[in-house]
Design an enzyme around this catalytic site. Structure first.
Site, PDB file in Angstrom:
ATOM      1  N   PRO A   1     -82.606  41.651  81.429  1.00  0.00           N
ATOM      2  CA  PRO A   1     -83.093  40.347  80.982  1.00  0.00           C
ATOM      3  C   PRO A   1     -83.263  39.312  82.087  1.00  0.00           C
ATOM      4  O   PRO A   1     -82.387  39.138  82.936  1.00  0.00           O
ATOM      5  CB  PRO A   1     -82.003  39.891  80.001  1.00  0.00           C
ATOM      6  CG  PRO A   1     -81.427  41.153  79.478  1.00  0.00           C
ATOM      7  CD  PRO A   1     -81.516  42.144  80.608  1.00  0.00           C
ATOM      8  N   ASN A   2     -84.398  38.667  82.036  1.00  0.00           N
ATOM      9  CA  ASN A   2     -84.767  37.529  82.882  1.00  0.00           C
ATOM     10  C   ASN A   2     -85.134  37.900  84.317  1.00  0.00           C
ATOM     11  O   ASN A   2     -85.565  37.035  85.080  1.00  0.00           O
ATOM     12  CB  ASN A   2     -83.664  36.455  82.880  1.00  0.00           C
ATOM     13  CG  ASN A   2     -83.486  35.864  81.508  1.00  0.00           C
ATOM     14  OD1 ASN A   2     -84.466  35.466  80.877  1.00  0.00           O
ATOM     15  ND2 ASN A   2     -82.262  35.813  81.022  1.00  0.00           N
TER      16      ASN A   2
ATOM     17  N   ARG B   1     -87.979  31.007  89.593  1.00  0.00           N
ATOM     18  CA  ARG B   1     -86.941  30.024  89.278  1.00  0.00           C
ATOM     19  C   ARG B   1     -85.714  30.365  90.096  1.00  0.00           C
ATOM     20  O   ARG B   1     -85.561  31.494  90.568  1.00  0.00           O
ATOM     21  CB  ARG B   1     -86.545  30.125  87.792  1.00  0.00           C
ATOM     22  CG  ARG B   1     -87.195  29.115  86.885  1.00  0.00           C
ATOM     23  CD  ARG B   1     -86.732  29.320  85.440  1.00  0.00           C
ATOM     24  NE  ARG B   1     -85.333  29.750  85.356  1.00  0.00           N
ATOM     25  CZ  ARG B   1     -84.795  30.383  84.305  1.00  0.00           C
ATOM     26  NH1 ARG B   1     -85.522  30.659  83.261  1.00  0.00           N
ATOM     27  NH2 ARG B   1     -83.521  30.723  84.299  1.00  0.00           N
TER      28      ARG B   1
ATOM     29  N   TYR C   1     -81.475  33.654  93.741  1.00  0.00           N
ATOM     30  CA  TYR C   1     -82.088  34.990  93.688  1.00  0.00           C
ATOM     31  C   TYR C   1     -83.195  35.205  94.724  1.00  0.00           C
ATOM     32  O   TYR C   1     -83.785  36.290  94.772  1.00  0.00           O
ATOM     33  CB  TYR C   1     -82.633  35.242  92.278  1.00  0.00           C
ATOM     34  CG  TYR C   1     -81.567  35.162  91.203  1.00  0.00           C
ATOM     35  CD1 TYR C   1     -80.529  36.090  91.175  1.00  0.00           C
ATOM     36  CD2 TYR C   1     -81.573  34.147  90.248  1.00  0.00           C
ATOM     37  CE1 TYR C   1     -79.536  36.018  90.212  1.00  0.00           C
ATOM     38  CE2 TYR C   1     -80.588  34.067  89.272  1.00  0.00           C
ATOM     39  CZ  TYR C   1     -79.573  35.008  89.261  1.00  0.00           C
ATOM     40  OH  TYR C   1     -78.591  34.929  88.305  1.00  0.00           O
TER      41      TYR C   1
ATOM     42  N   ASN D   1     -80.057  46.975  87.519  1.00  0.00           N
ATOM     43  CA  ASN D   1     -79.565  45.596  87.484  1.00  0.00           C
ATOM     44  C   ASN D   1     -79.697  45.175  86.027  1.00  0.00           C
ATOM     45  O   ASN D   1     -80.782  44.838  85.561  1.00  0.00           O
ATOM     46  CB  ASN D   1     -80.380  44.683  88.395  1.00  0.00           C
ATOM     47  CG  ASN D   1     -79.792  43.271  88.424  1.00  0.00           C
ATOM     48  OD1 ASN D   1     -78.960  42.911  87.588  1.00  0.00           O
ATOM     49  ND2 ASN D   1     -80.224  42.473  89.395  1.00  0.00           N
TER      50      ASN D   1
ATOM     51  N   ALA E   1     -77.578  39.836  82.752  1.00  0.00           N
ATOM     52  CA  ALA E   1     -76.395  39.358  82.025  1.00  0.00           C
ATOM     53  C   ALA E   1     -75.806  40.421  81.101  1.00  0.00           C
ATOM     54  O   ALA E   1     -74.621  40.345  80.748  1.00  0.00           O
ATOM     55  CB  ALA E   1     -76.758  38.103  81.230  1.00  0.00           C
TER      56      ALA E   1
ATOM     57  N   HIS F   1     -72.411  42.070  81.792  1.00  0.00           N
ATOM     58  CA  HIS F   1     -71.110  41.466  81.445  1.00  0.00           C
ATOM     59  C   HIS F   1     -70.787  41.559  79.966  1.00  0.00           C
ATOM     60  O   HIS F   1     -69.716  41.145  79.550  1.00  0.00           O
ATOM     61  CB  HIS F   1     -71.107  39.994  81.885  1.00  0.00           C
ATOM     62  CG  HIS F   1     -71.719  39.775  83.237  1.00  0.00           C
ATOM     63  ND1 HIS F   1     -71.192  40.324  84.381  1.00  0.00           N
ATOM     64  CD2 HIS F   1     -72.834  39.090  83.636  1.00  0.00           C
ATOM     65  CE1 HIS F   1     -71.948  39.985  85.411  1.00  0.00           C
ATOM     66  NE2 HIS F   1     -72.952  39.240  84.985  1.00  0.00           N
TER      67      HIS F   1
ATOM     68  N   GLU G   1     -75.309  50.386  90.323  1.00  0.00           N
ATOM     69  CA  GLU G   1     -75.511  49.041  89.766  1.00  0.00           C
ATOM     70  C   GLU G   1     -75.769  48.066  90.918  1.00  0.00           C
ATOM     71  O   GLU G   1     -75.029  48.069  91.902  1.00  0.00           O
ATOM     72  CB  GLU G   1     -74.245  48.640  89.007  1.00  0.00           C
ATOM     73  CG  GLU G   1     -74.289  47.228  88.444  1.00  0.00           C
ATOM     74  CD  GLU G   1     -73.155  46.998  87.450  1.00  0.00           C
ATOM     75  OE1 GLU G   1     -72.915  47.871  86.585  1.00  0.00           O
ATOM     76  OE2 GLU G   1     -72.513  45.940  87.548  1.00  0.00           O
TER      77      GLU G   1
ATOM     78  N   HIS H   1     -76.584  43.978  91.982  1.00  0.00           N
ATOM     79  CA  HIS H   1     -76.725  42.549  91.669  1.00  0.00           C
ATOM     80  C   HIS H   1     -77.239  41.843  92.904  1.00  0.00           C
ATOM     81  O   HIS H   1     -76.710  42.057  94.003  1.00  0.00           O
ATOM     82  CB  HIS H   1     -75.391  41.948  91.217  1.00  0.00           C
ATOM     83  CG  HIS H   1     -74.908  42.589  89.962  1.00  0.00           C
ATOM     84  ND1 HIS H   1     -75.536  42.379  88.765  1.00  0.00           N
ATOM     85  CD2 HIS H   1     -73.932  43.496  89.751  1.00  0.00           C
ATOM     86  CE1 HIS H   1     -74.948  43.128  87.847  1.00  0.00           C
ATOM     87  NE2 HIS H   1     -73.975  43.820  88.417  1.00  0.00           N
ATOM     88  N   ILE H   2     -78.229  41.020  92.690  1.00  0.00           N
ATOM     89  CA  ILE H   2     -78.846  40.299  93.809  1.00  0.00           C
ATOM     90  C   ILE H   2     -77.835  39.304  94.387  1.00  0.00           C
ATOM     91  O   ILE H   2     -77.650  39.197  95.595  1.00  0.00           O
ATOM     92  CB  ILE H   2     -80.117  39.581  93.319  1.00  0.00           C
ATOM     93  CG1 ILE H   2     -81.118  40.618  92.779  1.00  0.00           C
ATOM     94  CG2 ILE H   2     -80.733  38.738  94.443  1.00  0.00           C
ATOM     95  CD1 ILE H   2     -82.235  40.016  91.933  1.00  0.00           C
ATOM     96  N   SER H   3     -77.209  38.568  93.499  1.00  0.00           N
ATOM     97  CA  SER H   3     -76.199  37.593  93.932  1.00  0.00           C
ATOM     98  C   SER H   3     -74.839  38.283  94.002  1.00  0.00           C
ATOM     99  O   SER H   3     -74.661  39.379  93.460  1.00  0.00           O
ATOM    100  CB  SER H   3     -76.143  36.437  92.927  1.00  0.00           C
ATOM    101  OG  SER H   3     -75.753  36.906  91.639  1.00  0.00           O
TER     102      SER H   3
ATOM    103  N   ARG I   1     -69.364  33.752  91.770  1.00  0.00           N
ATOM    104  CA  ARG I   1     -69.955  32.929  90.714  1.00  0.00           C
ATOM    105  C   ARG I   1     -68.951  32.726  89.571  1.00  0.00           C
ATOM    106  O   ARG I   1     -67.760  32.905  89.763  1.00  0.00           O
ATOM    107  CB  ARG I   1     -71.270  33.584  90.274  1.00  0.00           C
ATOM    108  CG  ARG I   1     -72.247  33.730  91.459  1.00  0.00           C
ATOM    109  CD  ARG I   1     -73.576  34.273  91.037  1.00  0.00           C
ATOM    110  NE  ARG I   1     -74.249  33.361  90.136  1.00  0.00           N
ATOM    111  CZ  ARG I   1     -75.341  33.669  89.429  1.00  0.00           C
ATOM    112  NH1 ARG I   1     -75.861  34.875  89.533  1.00  0.00           N
ATOM    113  NH2 ARG I   1     -75.898  32.786  88.638  1.00  0.00           N
TER     114      ARG I   1
END
Ligand code: CA2
Length: 142
Positions: free
Chosen positions: A10-11, A18, A23, A74, A77, A80, A98, A100-102, A107
């Site tokens: 998602p997203n 954005r 990101y 990836n 959300a 989690h 897996e 994750h960009i960040s 975070r």
């Protein structure tokens, strides 16, 4: 030639449009082009992005049936929250990484838990888009 699937949740279709401070400024299409450029002649890459949990689960099952050699995921959300995504990865019996960009550990606390990580061979977090490249390189060696 190994077949590797790159799945984004998602997203992630909003990449480069954005929140560039988190990101980066590259789009998902640019990520795909960069991966295709690096792995031309080395891997058959397949890309899939969905904002829908069930579509990602269906795709993982199809990839397992078609005997894909590795999955880079990836989950956004869903990482989690989604027991269903974790079960799909566990049921696939395909090596997965897996990404994750960040750096999820820098975070909010709710991002520190990954339900899907235990279903994966490895987790890469915080390398930016380079994480996807590293994940494919790793899967090609396993
Ligand atoms: O760091 C990552 O790659 C994440 O998987 C990204 C997810 C986030 O929920 C995870 O905790 C960490 C969010 C993806 C949203 O991506 C966007 C990209 C550009 C603009 C807006 C959202």
């Amino acid at each position: 030639m190994k077949k590797i699937a790159i799945l984004n949740g998602p997203n992630l279709d909003r990449l480069g449009k954005r929140e560039p401070e988190i990101y980066g400024s590259a789009t998902l299409a640019e990520l795909e082009a960069a991966l295709r450029a690096e792995f031309a002649q080395k891997a058959a890459l397949e890309f899939f992005q969905s904002n829908h949990e069930g579509e990602l689960i269906d795709r993982i099952a199809k990839l397992a049936d078609s005997k894909v050699d590795g999955i880079v995921i990836n989950g956004g959300a869903l990482t989690h929250t989604s027991v269903a995504l974790r079960d799909a990865l566990l049921g696939a019996h395909v090596p997965a990484v897996e990404v994750h960009i960040s750096n999820i550990y820098k975070r909010e606390e709710f991002r520190h838990t990954s339900l899907t990580a235990p279903a994966c061979a490895a987790v890469i977090t915080g390398l930016g888009l380079e994480g996807y490249h590293a994940a494919v390189r790793f899967l090609l060696k396993t």
